[in-house]
Design a protein around this motif. Structure first.
Motif, PDB file in Angstrom:
ATOM      1  N   GLY A  39      -4.018   9.479  -2.947  1.00 60.31           N
ATOM      2  CA  GLY A  39      -5.305   9.814  -3.535  1.00 60.31           C
ATOM      3  C   GLY A  39      -5.468   9.405  -4.967  1.00 60.31           C
ATOM      4  O   GLY A  39      -6.302   9.979  -5.685  1.00 60.31           O
ATOM      5  N   ARG A  40      -4.695   8.430  -5.417  1.00 58.51           N
ATOM      6  CA  ARG A  40      -4.824   7.955  -6.783  1.00 58.51           C
ATOM      7  C   ARG A  40      -5.327   6.520  -6.778  1.00 58.51           C
ATOM      8  O   ARG A  40      -5.390   5.869  -5.758  1.00 58.51           O
ATOM      9  N   GLY A  41      -5.673   6.029  -7.953  1.00 56.11           N
ATOM     10  CA  GLY A  41      -6.131   4.654  -8.075  1.00 56.11           C
ATOM     11  C   GLY A  41      -7.592   4.510  -7.690  1.00 56.11           C
ATOM     12  O   GLY A  41      -8.339   5.490  -7.568  1.00 56.11           O
ATOM     13  N   ALA A  42      -8.019   3.263  -7.480  1.00 60.02           N
ATOM     14  CA  ALA A  42      -9.417   2.972  -7.146  1.00 60.02           C
ATOM     15  C   ALA A  42      -9.763   3.516  -5.764  1.00 60.02           C
ATOM     16  O   ALA A  42      -8.940   3.493  -4.847  1.00 60.02           O
ATOM     17  N   GLU A  43     -10.974   4.024  -5.636  1.00 57.49           N
ATOM     18  CA  GLU A  43     -11.429   4.549  -4.350  1.00 57.49           C
ATOM     19  C   GLU A  43     -11.820   3.392  -3.430  1.00 57.49           C
ATOM     20  O   GLU A  43     -12.554   2.495  -3.804  1.00 57.49           O
ATOM     21  N   ARG A  44     -11.288   3.410  -2.195  1.00 57.26           N
ATOM     22  CA  ARG A  44     -11.574   2.374  -1.210  1.00 57.26           C
ATOM     23  C   ARG A  44     -11.858   3.031   0.131  1.00 57.26           C
ATOM     24  O   ARG A  44     -11.296   4.079   0.451  1.00 57.26           O
ATOM     25  N   ASP A  45     -12.705   2.391   0.913  1.00 58.14           N
ATOM     26  CA  ASP A  45     -13.040   2.915   2.237  1.00 58.14           C
ATOM     27  C   ASP A  45     -11.998   2.477   3.259  1.00 58.14           C
ATOM     28  O   ASP A  45     -12.306   1.854   4.278  1.00 58.14           O
ATOM     29  N   ILE A  46     -10.743   2.792   2.976  1.00 56.08           N
ATOM     30  CA  ILE A  46      -9.638   2.436   3.872  1.00 56.08           C
ATOM     31  C   ILE A  46      -8.913   3.723   4.245  1.00 56.08           C
ATOM     32  O   ILE A  46      -8.478   4.472   3.368  1.00 56.08           O
ATOM     33  N   PRO A  47      -8.769   4.020   5.529  1.00 58.54           N
ATOM     34  CA  PRO A  47      -8.078   5.247   5.943  1.00 58.54           C
ATOM     35  C   PRO A  47      -6.632   5.276   5.431  1.00 58.54           C
ATOM     36  O   PRO A  47      -5.976   4.241   5.320  1.00 58.54           O
ATOM     37  N   VAL A  48      -6.151   6.479   5.167  1.00 60.90           N
ATOM     38  CA  VAL A  48      -4.791   6.646   4.652  1.00 60.90           C
ATOM     39  C   VAL A  48      -3.766   6.141   5.660  1.00 60.90           C
ATOM     40  O   VAL A  48      -2.731   5.580   5.283  1.00 60.90           O
ATOM     41  N   ARG A  49      -4.044   6.298   6.954  1.00 64.29           N
ATOM     42  CA  ARG A  49      -3.083   5.848   7.963  1.00 64.29           C
ATOM     43  C   ARG A  49      -2.873   4.330   7.905  1.00 64.29           C
ATOM     44  O   ARG A  49      -1.768   3.839   8.152  1.00 64.29           O
ATOM     45  N   LYS A  50      -3.941   3.582   7.585  1.00 63.41           N
ATOM     46  CA  LYS A  50      -3.800   2.128   7.456  1.00 63.41           C
ATOM     47  C   LYS A  50      -2.973   1.774   6.223  1.00 63.41           C
ATOM     48  O   LYS A  50      -2.137   0.865   6.258  1.00 63.41           O
ATOM     49  N   LEU A  51      -3.223   2.482   5.145  1.00 67.97           N
ATOM     50  CA  LEU A  51      -2.435   2.262   3.939  1.00 67.97           C
ATOM     51  C   LEU A  51      -0.959   2.566   4.190  1.00 67.97           C
ATOM     52  O   LEU A  51      -0.077   1.808   3.761  1.00 67.97           O
ATOM     53  N   ALA A  52      -0.679   3.658   4.909  1.00 63.28           N
ATOM     54  CA  ALA A  52       0.703   4.047   5.187  1.00 63.28           C
ATOM     55  C   ALA A  52       1.385   3.042   6.107  1.00 63.28           C
ATOM     56  O   ALA A  52       2.549   2.678   5.898  1.00 63.28           O
ATOM     57  N   GLY A  53       0.673   2.576   7.143  1.00 62.80           N
ATOM     58  CA  GLY A  53       1.260   1.593   8.047  1.00 62.80           C
ATOM     59  C   GLY A  53       1.622   0.307   7.337  1.00 62.80           C
ATOM     60  O   GLY A  53       2.709  -0.245   7.536  1.00 62.80           O
ATOM     61  N   GLU A  54       0.740  -0.173   6.474  1.00 61.44           N
ATOM     62  CA  GLU A  54       1.007  -1.403   5.728  1.00 61.44           C
ATOM     63  C   GLU A  54       2.138  -1.197   4.731  1.00 61.44           C
ATOM     64  O   GLU A  54       3.017  -2.064   4.575  1.00 61.44           O
ATOM     65  N   PHE A  55       2.145  -0.048   4.046  1.00 55.95           N
ATOM     66  CA  PHE A  55       3.175   0.232   3.038  1.00 55.95           C
ATOM     67  C   PHE A  55       4.558   0.262   3.678  1.00 55.95           C
ATOM     68  O   PHE A  55       5.493  -0.398   3.203  1.00 55.95           O
ATOM     69  N   HIS A  56       4.727   1.030   4.744  1.00 58.71           N
ATOM     70  CA  HIS A  56       6.040   1.156   5.378  1.00 58.71           C
ATOM     71  C   HIS A  56       6.447  -0.142   6.067  1.00 58.71           C
ATOM     72  O   HIS A  56       7.645  -0.468   6.117  1.00 58.71           O
TER      73      HIS A  56
END
Length: 404
Positions: free
Chosen positions: A271-288
């Motif tokens: 929940g930090r940084g620039a606000e984007r319309d991207i679900p957290v699950r997508k961010l987590a999948g890409e990160f891991h």
């Protein structure tokens, strides 16, 4: 000798790395070239259809290089270890090393050192370089697509000339800039302006920096946002706007998770940084997914070393095929885990890391199985059993045919 002393690099480590470096460079170059060739053909086709120059193609190809480098490094690293160890075996140098008390784990230490260095580079590659270059690639493609308007007009075709102008002509001269039956439309902030003329000419300004449209015998109709209209006829006219081609500005970086750095992915997950319309699950999948691929390299010597020691002259194909299949299966498993995490069907920690953990357990078991008897491991025993089965089947068939 103490355990710490055995870890100090010596001349044999340098010799091992000298055998390893040429196959690594060759495999990496070959894989990059093979992957880039197909994409280069598509880029040349894009350039031919849009009129983009060679510089744009080289820019797009350069921005694709980090992506293909991330795919090529694990395979090239595994192949280089396999070839280097196989060469040591062919020259009986491996037997001499083992005979002097040098353990297989100690022989593998230089490869683990290189893997640690490449692992650090992978963090930079997957975490920063790839997302930046991927966005730059899309910018370059956008510029190439916009290069189609070169201030030359074709008969009865509308072209976007920039700054809100749409231009068409019923007849165009051989130079592409002498026009007859000109139609110009411009819409800005709700106002619409339509200009028609019998003749027109696209010509450079006095300073040569702009391209202007000179018209003869025409009319101008303007309609404002409040529906107020005006009409004007002219014999000579000049649209004092710049018709020089200029591609529109491309969108900002970050609309796709693949364009975000590891730090931006981490901040977005929390929940930090620039606000984007991207679900957290997508961010987590890409990160891991990126993290798992960055940490893969230290496991590859555990796969390549036993297979390289087991290969003998004329019998390297089974080991090469098995290594390729293992890496291919892991890559697809990681992709499947990322898609499962991004769709919300599984937690990223489980979906992405489980394939890597299974692979780590397997290659550790494979490496451990070769410690007691170098050149012998569960894979070679399984391949030997399969070959024996086929030979036995062929032998029984041959005996039956001879008896008949």
């Amino acid at each position: 000798m103490s355990a710490l002393g055995r870890l100090v690099p010596d001349r044999l480590d340098g010799y091992t790395l000298r055998l390893f470096a040429p196959p690594l460079a060759f495999a990496l170059g070959t894989l990059l070239l093979a992957q880039m060739l197909e994409r280069l053909l598509r880029l040349f086709d894009l350039a031919a259809s849009t009129g983009a120059d060679l510089t744009a193609i080289m820019r797009m190809a350069g921005n694709l290089l980090p992506h293909y480098l991330g795919l090529a490094i694990p395979t090239a690293f595994t192949a280089a270890i396999f070839m280097a160890v196989a060469r040591l075996g062919d020259n009986s140098e491996l037997d001499v090393m083992l005979g002097t008390g040098r353990s297989i784990v100690r022989i593998a230490m230089p490869y683990f050192g290189v893997a640690a260095l490449l692992c650090g580079f992978n963090f930079y590659l997957f975490g920063y370089l790839q997302p930046m270059s991927r966005y730059d690639y899309h910018v370059a493609v956008n510029d190439a697509l916009q290069a189609g308007w070169d201030a030359r007009v074709e008969d009865n075709r509308f072209v976007n000339a920039g700054q809100g102008f749409r231009l068409s002509a019923t007849k165009v001269g051989p130079d592409g800039r002498t026009l007859e039956g000109v139609f110009v439309q411009r819409r800005i902030d709700g106002d619409e302006e339509i200009t028609t003329a019998k003749h027109g000419l696209l010509k450079p300004s006095a300073d040569g920096r702009r391209l202007l449209l000179e018209l003869e015998d025409g009319t101008v109709v303007r309609e404002s946002a409040d529906k107020t209209a005006s009409f004007l006829r002219f014999e000579q006219g000049l649209i004092n706007a710049d018709f020089t081609p200029a591609p529109p500005t491309y969108r900002a970086r970050g609309e796709s998770v693949r364009e975000l750095t590891l730090r931006e992915l981490w901040d977005g997950m929390h929940g930090r940084g620039a606000e984007r319309d991207i679900p957290v699950r997508k961010l987590a999948g890409e990160f891991h997914g990126r993290l798992a691929r960055s940490l893969l390299l230290p496991l590859l010597p555990l796969l390549a070393l036993p297979l390289g020691m087991a290969s003998k002259r004329g019998k390297r194909a089974p080991g090469v095929v098995f290594a390729c299949l293992a890496l291919l299966a892991l890559n697809h498993a990681l992709q499947f885990g990322e898609s499962m995490a991004e769709s919300g069907r599984a937690a990223a920690l489980i979906a992405v890391w489980l394939p890597l953990v299974v692979f780590a357990v397997f290659v550790t078991w494979l490496f451990h199985g070769s410690l007691a008897w170098p050149g012998d491991n569960p894979v070679t025993r399984a391949i030997g059993a399969i070959e024996s089965g086929f030979e036995g089947f062929g032998g029984r068939g041959g005996k039956k045919k001879k008896t008949a």
